[in-house]
Design an enzyme around this catalytic site. Structure first.
Site, PDB file in Angstrom:
ATOM      1  N   SER A 144      -0.705  -7.507   0.383  1.00 59.15           N
ATOM      2  CA  SER A 144      -1.039  -6.215  -0.234  1.00 59.15           C
ATOM      3  C   SER A 144      -0.454  -6.064  -1.639  1.00 59.15           C
ATOM      4  CB  SER A 144      -0.521  -5.065   0.627  1.00 59.15           C
ATOM      5  OG  SER A 144      -1.052  -5.154   1.924  1.00 59.15           O
ATOM      6  N   SER A 148      -4.687  -3.001  -4.026  1.00 57.50           N
ATOM      7  CA  SER A 148      -5.491  -3.684  -2.993  1.00 57.50           C
ATOM      8  C   SER A 148      -4.763  -3.676  -1.653  1.00 57.50           C
ATOM      9  CB  SER A 148      -5.793  -5.127  -3.422  1.00 57.50           C
ATOM     10  OG  SER A 148      -4.599  -5.849  -3.639  1.00 57.50           O
ATOM     11  N   SER A 150      -6.641  -2.086   1.862  1.00 55.18           N
ATOM     12  CA  SER A 150      -7.798  -2.388   2.725  1.00 55.18           C
ATOM     13  C   SER A 150      -8.694  -3.417   2.041  1.00 55.18           C
ATOM     14  CB  SER A 150      -8.596  -1.108   2.995  1.00 55.18           C
ATOM     15  OG  SER A 150      -7.788  -0.152   3.636  1.00 55.18           O
ATOM     16  N   TYR A 250      -8.277 -17.000   1.531  1.00 51.99           N
ATOM     17  CA  TYR A 250      -8.878 -15.842   2.232  1.00 51.99           C
ATOM     18  C   TYR A 250      -9.029 -16.153   3.720  1.00 51.99           C
ATOM     19  CZ  TYR A 250     -13.347 -18.341   2.161  1.00 51.99           C
ATOM     20  OH  TYR A 250     -14.320 -19.273   2.365  1.00 51.99           O
ATOM     21  N   ASN A 258      -6.307 -11.456  11.915  1.00 52.41           N
ATOM     22  CA  ASN A 258      -7.082 -11.195  13.138  1.00 52.41           C
ATOM     23  C   ASN A 258      -6.206 -11.339  14.377  1.00 52.41           C
ATOM     24  OD1 ASN A 258      -9.439 -10.701  11.788  1.00 52.41           O
ATOM     25  ND2 ASN A 258     -10.318 -12.742  12.110  1.00 52.41           N
ATOM     26  N   GLY A 260      -2.718 -11.458  14.189  1.00 51.35           N
ATOM     27  CA  GLY A 260      -1.524 -10.612  14.017  1.00 51.35           C
ATOM     28  C   GLY A 260      -1.728  -9.207  14.535  1.00 51.35           C
ATOM     29  N   ARG A 286      15.719  17.673  33.686  1.00 51.08           N
ATOM     30  CA  ARG A 286      15.745  19.008  33.075  1.00 51.08           C
ATOM     31  C   ARG A 286      15.248  20.064  34.068  1.00 51.08           C
ATOM     32  NH1 ARG A 286      17.797  22.324  29.171  1.00 51.08           N
ATOM     33  NH2 ARG A 286      16.209  23.771  28.384  1.00 51.08           N
ATOM     34  N   GLY A 358      13.039  21.586  22.610  1.00 46.74           N
ATOM     35  CA  GLY A 358      13.838  21.583  21.370  1.00 46.74           C
ATOM     36  C   GLY A 358      14.596  20.279  21.194  1.00 46.74           C
ATOM     37  N   GLU A 381      -1.657  -3.858   8.809  1.00 52.78           N
ATOM     38  CA  GLU A 381      -2.538  -4.934   9.342  1.00 52.78           C
ATOM     39  C   GLU A 381      -3.951  -4.404   9.604  1.00 52.78           C
ATOM     40  OE1 GLU A 381      -1.131  -8.023  11.790  1.00 52.78           O
ATOM     41  OE2 GLU A 381       0.965  -7.685  11.225  1.00 52.78           O
TER      42      GLU A 381
HETATM   43  C1  LIG Z   1       5.597  -0.048   6.535  1.00 50.63           C
HETATM   44  C2  LIG Z   1       4.521  -0.937   5.965  1.00 50.63           C
HETATM   45  C3  LIG Z   1       4.627  -2.310   6.128  1.00 50.63           C
HETATM   46  C4  LIG Z   1       3.647  -3.161   5.595  1.00 50.63           C
HETATM   47  N1  LIG Z   1       3.800  -4.516   5.697  1.00 50.63           N
HETATM   48  C5  LIG Z   1       2.940  -5.332   5.013  1.00 50.63           C
HETATM   49  C6  LIG Z   1       3.187  -6.742   4.952  1.00 50.63           C
HETATM   50  O1  LIG Z   1       4.136  -7.268   5.537  1.00 50.63           O
HETATM   51  N2  LIG Z   1       2.336  -7.503   4.210  1.00 50.63           N
HETATM   52  C7  LIG Z   1       1.276  -6.968   3.543  1.00 50.63           C
HETATM   53  O2  LIG Z   1       0.562  -7.716   2.896  1.00 50.63           O
HETATM   54  N3  LIG Z   1       1.022  -5.636   3.585  1.00 50.63           N
HETATM   55  C8  LIG Z   1       1.833  -4.810   4.297  1.00 50.63           C
HETATM   56  N4  LIG Z   1       1.600  -3.449   4.329  1.00 50.63           N
HETATM   57  C9  LIG Z   1       0.441  -2.902   3.637  1.00 50.63           C
HETATM   58  C10 LIG Z   1      -0.609  -2.376   4.600  1.00 50.63           C
HETATM   59  O3  LIG Z   1      -1.258  -3.454   5.225  1.00 50.63           O
HETATM   60  C11 LIG Z   1      -1.565  -1.484   3.787  1.00 50.63           C
HETATM   61  O4  LIG Z   1      -0.848  -0.301   3.469  1.00 50.63           O
HETATM   62  C12 LIG Z   1      -2.819  -1.154   4.565  1.00 50.63           C
HETATM   63  O5  LIG Z   1      -3.618  -2.294   4.698  1.00 50.63           O
HETATM   64  C13 LIG Z   1      -3.640  -0.040   3.901  1.00 50.63           C
HETATM   65  O6  LIG Z   1      -3.812  -0.284   2.551  1.00 50.63           O
HETATM   66  P1  LIG Z   1      -3.523   0.876   1.480  1.00 50.63           P
HETATM   67  O7  LIG Z   1      -2.153   1.391   1.748  1.00 50.63           O
HETATM   68  O8  LIG Z   1      -3.807   0.361   0.127  1.00 50.63           O
HETATM   69  O9  LIG Z   1      -4.547   2.036   1.844  1.00 50.63           O
HETATM   70  P2  LIG Z   1      -6.062   2.122   1.340  1.00 50.63           P
HETATM   71  O10 LIG Z   1      -6.741   0.831   1.514  1.00 50.63           O
HETATM   72  O11 LIG Z   1      -6.079   2.741  -0.019  1.00 50.63           O
HETATM   73  O12 LIG Z   1      -6.658   3.154   2.377  1.00 50.63           O
HETATM   74  C14 LIG Z   1      -6.477   4.565   2.257  1.00 50.63           C
HETATM   75  C15 LIG Z   1      -7.382   5.244   3.292  1.00 50.63           C
HETATM   76  O13 LIG Z   1      -8.754   4.934   2.991  1.00 50.63           O
HETATM   77  C16 LIG Z   1      -9.382   4.404   4.116  1.00 50.63           C
HETATM   78  N5  LIG Z   1     -10.375   3.385   3.729  1.00 50.63           N
HETATM   79  C17 LIG Z   1     -10.222   2.389   2.820  1.00 50.63           C
HETATM   80  N6  LIG Z   1     -11.332   1.644   2.744  1.00 50.63           N
HETATM   81  C18 LIG Z   1     -12.221   2.179   3.633  1.00 50.63           C
HETATM   82  C19 LIG Z   1     -13.540   1.847   4.048  1.00 50.63           C
HETATM   83  N7  LIG Z   1     -14.190   0.804   3.542  1.00 50.63           N
HETATM   84  N8  LIG Z   1     -14.134   2.637   4.987  1.00 50.63           N
HETATM   85  C20 LIG Z   1     -13.494   3.683   5.532  1.00 50.63           C
HETATM   86  N9  LIG Z   1     -12.215   4.035   5.193  1.00 50.63           N
HETATM   87  C21 LIG Z   1     -11.599   3.287   4.257  1.00 50.63           C
HETATM   88  C22 LIG Z   1      -8.264   3.772   4.945  1.00 50.63           C
HETATM   89  O14 LIG Z   1      -8.623   3.678   6.318  1.00 50.63           O
HETATM   90  C23 LIG Z   1      -7.126   4.752   4.714  1.00 50.63           C
HETATM   91  O15 LIG Z   1      -7.226   5.827   5.608  1.00 50.63           O
HETATM   92  C24 LIG Z   1       2.548  -2.595   4.898  1.00 50.63           C
HETATM   93  C25 LIG Z   1       2.452  -1.209   4.750  1.00 50.63           C
HETATM   94  C26 LIG Z   1       3.424  -0.385   5.254  1.00 50.63           C
HETATM   95  C27 LIG Z   1       3.315   1.107   5.034  1.00 50.63           C
END
Ligand SMILES: Cc1cc2nc3c(=O)[nH]c(=O)nc-3n(C[C@H](O)[C@H](O)[C@H](O)COP(=O)(O)OP(=O)(O)OC[C@H]3O[C@@H](n4cnc5c(N)ncnc54)[C@H](O)[C@@H]3O)c2cc1C
Length: 397
Positions: A144, A148, A150, A250, A258, A260, A286, A358, A381
């Site tokens: 991530s 970038s 999703s 990729y 997939n 993970g 309780r 509470g 993921e």
């Molecule tokens: C605690 C934590 C640990 C993480 N660990 C890792 C890690 O180890 N390695 C790593 O690479 N990443 C990691 N991540 C990143 C994580 O995988 C991403 O945050 C996640 O994939 C979502 O991406 P984004 O935050 O950019 O949200 P966005 O992609 O911007 O999404 C925002 C919203 O839009 C929605 N959305 C986006 N595209 C679409 C679509 N085509 N159709 C419908 N809805 C859509 C999403 O569902 C979401 O609700 C971590 C994140 C967190 C918070």
């Protein structure tokens, strides 16, 4: 229709009956019980402190290595536990029952990092890294970026081909285990014009010149698990550090994620079980209106619904994991198990907070933390929307 079994006696036919999905082999039961005892004795006493300080003590991580749960699928020959993917899922479930932060530390190590090295690493890479990963080295998986998540393959981190090496520049965001890891699987593009076909996976070691671990995030939940920014400024990585093929990163990313996400399903399943355990115990202790609150039918029905949710999540998670071990298609089942288990985790943790009244809202009791921890299951993921997209694609073809 041909008769099934012996119609005279009503006995089942002698054809082999498949084992129930939740039936554990002796090995699996032993592993589950060992990890359950470990989590109760060694993790539970530290959960609140780890959450408050947003840190997992190194001594506890060392104990996880000693237990063999940081190298589950690494073959014995490389110093690992020689287990299966299902073993990893059981371990993540049991650890997350007590602390989902420990669950994700172990999950990333096994279902992403080790999994990717076993699948895509050359014999040289495996010989170099697997013994280290079994002996104390933690791994992280860096896909991530700021722009970038999703849309992971829109990544901007660049790997410039420089003859005997690639030179990596860019930033990664949200990287689990960033604070503790010594090995990072880093995805970068060797050719931004080629779209996803430029993406390449590299192995980068902590301490490599031009690579620094940046800010650690302050989070709502799974606070003890570190989530960090990674910064690459002209970081030279030898060609031997490419995992898989140049331009095929990729595939490494898609295929490991997939699998993970079954691990995240297991993390969320464990969390839901932990919340239900607390709710069952508390409602039997309780008293209100002269009775334990578990004696009220309204409460009993809520607990029964939660137990049903947990059982359904368990079936989905175990099925996806067992399909993966059987080398059968599991993509849809993996997406279903993650989305469902993460929703169950949120629902059951929320119910546990309600049933504690509470006391559910204060940090002296464990359920508010599980409620905070549950939220991440619907985000990392692949968000829930992305899981739905995967499922929809499969059912509509
Ligand atoms: C605690 C934590 C640990 C993480 N660990 C890792 C890690 O180890 N390695 C790593 O690479 N990443 C990691 N991540 C990143 C994580 O995988 C991403 O945050 C996640 O994939 C979502 O991406 P984004 O935050 O950019 O949200 P966005 O992609 O911007 O999404 C925002 C919203 O839009 C929605 N959305 C986006 N595209 C679409 C679509 N085509 N159709 C419908 N809805 C859509 C999403 O569902 C979401 O609700 C971590 C994140 C967190 C918070």
């Amino acid at each position: 229709m041909a008769p099934i079994g012996d119609t005279a006696t009503g006995a089942a036919s002698s054809a082999a009956v498949p084992a129930p999905l939740t039936h554990l082999t002796d090995d699996e039961r032993l592993l589950r019980d060992t990890v359950r005892e470990f989590a109760a004795a060694r993790i539970r006493p530290h959960v609140r402190e780890m959450d408050e300080h947003a840190k997992i003590p190194r001594e506890l991580i060392d104990q996880l290595f000693e237990l063999g749960v940081m190298s589950i699928e690494i073959p014995d020959a490389h110093g690992g536990s020689g287990g299966t993917f299902f073993h990893a899922v059981l371990v993540v479930e049991e650890l997350s029952r007590v602390d989902p932060s420990i669950g994700v530390l172990v999950d990333v190590q096994n279902t992403l990092v080790i999994n990717a090295l076993l699948r895509w690493g050359t014999p040289e890479i495996q010989a170099r890294w697997l013994p280290r990963l079994a002996a104390g080295t933690i791994g992280a998986y860096a896909l991530s970026e700021t722009g970038s998540g999703s849309d992971a393959f829109a990544l901007q981190t660049r790997a410039r081909d420089d003859g005997d090496a690639f030179v990596i520049s860019g930033r990664k965001l949200w990287i689990t285990n960033g604070n503790e890891a010594d090995l990072f699987i880093v995805f970068a593009t060797v050719n931004p014009d080629a779209g996803h076909r430029g993406i390449t996976a590299f192995l980068v070691e902590r301490g490599a010149r031009g690579f620094t671990v940046g800010k650690k995030e302050d989070k709502l939940g799974i606070r003890a698990s570190s989530t960090c920014e990674l910064i690459f400024e002209d970081c030279r990585v030898g060609r031997a550090e490419v995992l898989g093929e140049v331009g095929k990163g990729y595939k490494v990313a898609i295929e490991t994620l997939n699998e993970g996400r079954i691990g995240i399903g297991a993390q969320m399943l464990g969390l839901a079980e932990g919340a239900l355990d607390h709710a069952l115990r508390y409602t039997k202790e309780r008293t209100q209106f002269g009775k334990t609150i578990a004696e009220f039918q309204g409460v009993q029905f809520q607990l029964a619904r939660a137990a049903t949710d947990v059982e359904a999540a368990r079936l989905l998670v175990y099925n996806a994991a067992r399909l993966r071990d059987a080398r059968a298609p599991f993509l849809t089942e993996a997406a279903m198990c993650k989305i469902f288990a993460s929703e169950v985790a949120e629902r059951v943790a929320s119910l546990a907070v309600n049933l504690f009244g509470g006391y559910g809202f204060v940090k002296d009791y464990p359920v508010e933390k599980l409620y905070r921890d549950a939220k991440i299951g619907q985000i990392y993921e692949g968000t829930s929307n992305l899981q739905l997209q995967t499922i929809a694609k499969q059912i509509l073809t």
